[in-house]
Design an enzyme around this catalytic site. Structure first.
Site, short mmCIF file in Angstrom:
data_model
loop_
_atom_site.label_atom_id
_atom_site.label_comp_id
_atom_site.label_asym_id
_atom_site.label_seq_id
_atom_site.Cartn_x
_atom_site.Cartn_y
_atom_site.Cartn_z
N TYR A 15 0.81 -1.22 0.00
CA TYR A 15 0.00 0.00 0.00
C TYR A 15 0.84 1.28 0.00
CZ TYR A 15 -3.83 -3.12 1.42
OH TYR A 15 -4.77 -4.11 1.47
N HIS A 20 -4.46 6.15 -1.16
CA HIS A 20 -5.04 6.14 0.18
C HIS A 20 -3.99 6.29 1.28
CE1 HIS A 20 -9.05 6.00 1.56
NE2 HIS A 20 -9.16 4.73 1.90
N TYR A 64 -5.49 -0.34 9.98
CA TYR A 64 -6.05 -0.19 8.65
C TYR A 64 -7.05 0.97 8.66
CZ TYR A 64 -3.66 -4.42 7.20
OH TYR A 64 -2.69 -5.34 6.92
#
Length: 200
Positions: A15, A20, A64
């Site tokens: 990620y 994001h 998360y």
């Protein structure tokens, strides 16, 4: 004076370059520039930096994105700081790429991380800095878009965007919210402050 700066994102190398994870990118850059090192703590990774007598705890939640509120709520209470000393950095689909906007309070705007924080804190009265990632995706493609990697062109622009956010946080702590908003609330296309963006 103590501040908590929470950069939102998802843990894991897969990620690290995604849209994001802009909150993580900002804190990583600030820690690196300050020779600070993140250490694993409860609900996240923590680093300490300072500026003109202000102490900043940088928090990258390990919960998360959708459970970011668990980490933020825990550290706000552990540090015993007032909510006006909480600053959250996140991405925003509703702003053009590179636009930065600081605001005190307001809705989550559909951002799951902000929604989780507001749910846990039971208020929206904290400072958030939203970094525009644009919304160049087709119907139903939102999740793939936010979890997609920034393009090489976008990555090349990130250092200046990150610097603007960090300077905005420093200004928030030294000269106050209004002047900080005047400095950070810029339109990416012209690089100038928009009165509309400051007052929204």
């Amino acid at each position: 004076m103590e501040y908590l700066v929470a950069g939102l994102g998802n843990i894991g190398s897969e990620y690290s370059r995604t849209r994001h994870n802009i909150g993580f990118m900002v804190l990583d850059a600030w820690a690196q520039a300050s020779n600070a090192v993140f250490s694993t703590k409860r609900y996240g990774s923590i680093a300490k930096v300072s500026f003109k007598g202000r102490n900043f705890t940088l928090l990258k939640p390990s919960t998360y994105m959708n459970l970011s509120g668990n980490a933020v709520d825990y550290w706000v209470k552990k540090m015993g700081i007032p909510l006006e000393n909480l600053i959250v950095v996140c991405d925003d689909l509703n702003l053009p790429f590179g636009t930065t906007r600081m605001k005190l309070g307001g809705s989550s705007g559909g951002h799951n991380g902000l929604w989780s924080i507001e749910d846990m804190l039971e208020t929206d009265r904290y400072c958030r800095i939203r970094v525009g990632i644009g919304n160049d995706f087709s119907r139903g493609g939102q999740i793939d878009y936010v979890l997609g990697e920034l393009s090489e062109e976008e990555l090349a622009e990130m250092p200046s965007i990150i610097e603007r956010v960090i300077e905005g946080i420093k200004a928030y702590s030294t000269v106050g919210p209004q002047r900080a908003m005047n400095a950070i609330n810029t339109r990416h296309d012209k690089g100038k402050t928009s009165e509309n963006e400051v007052t929204k």
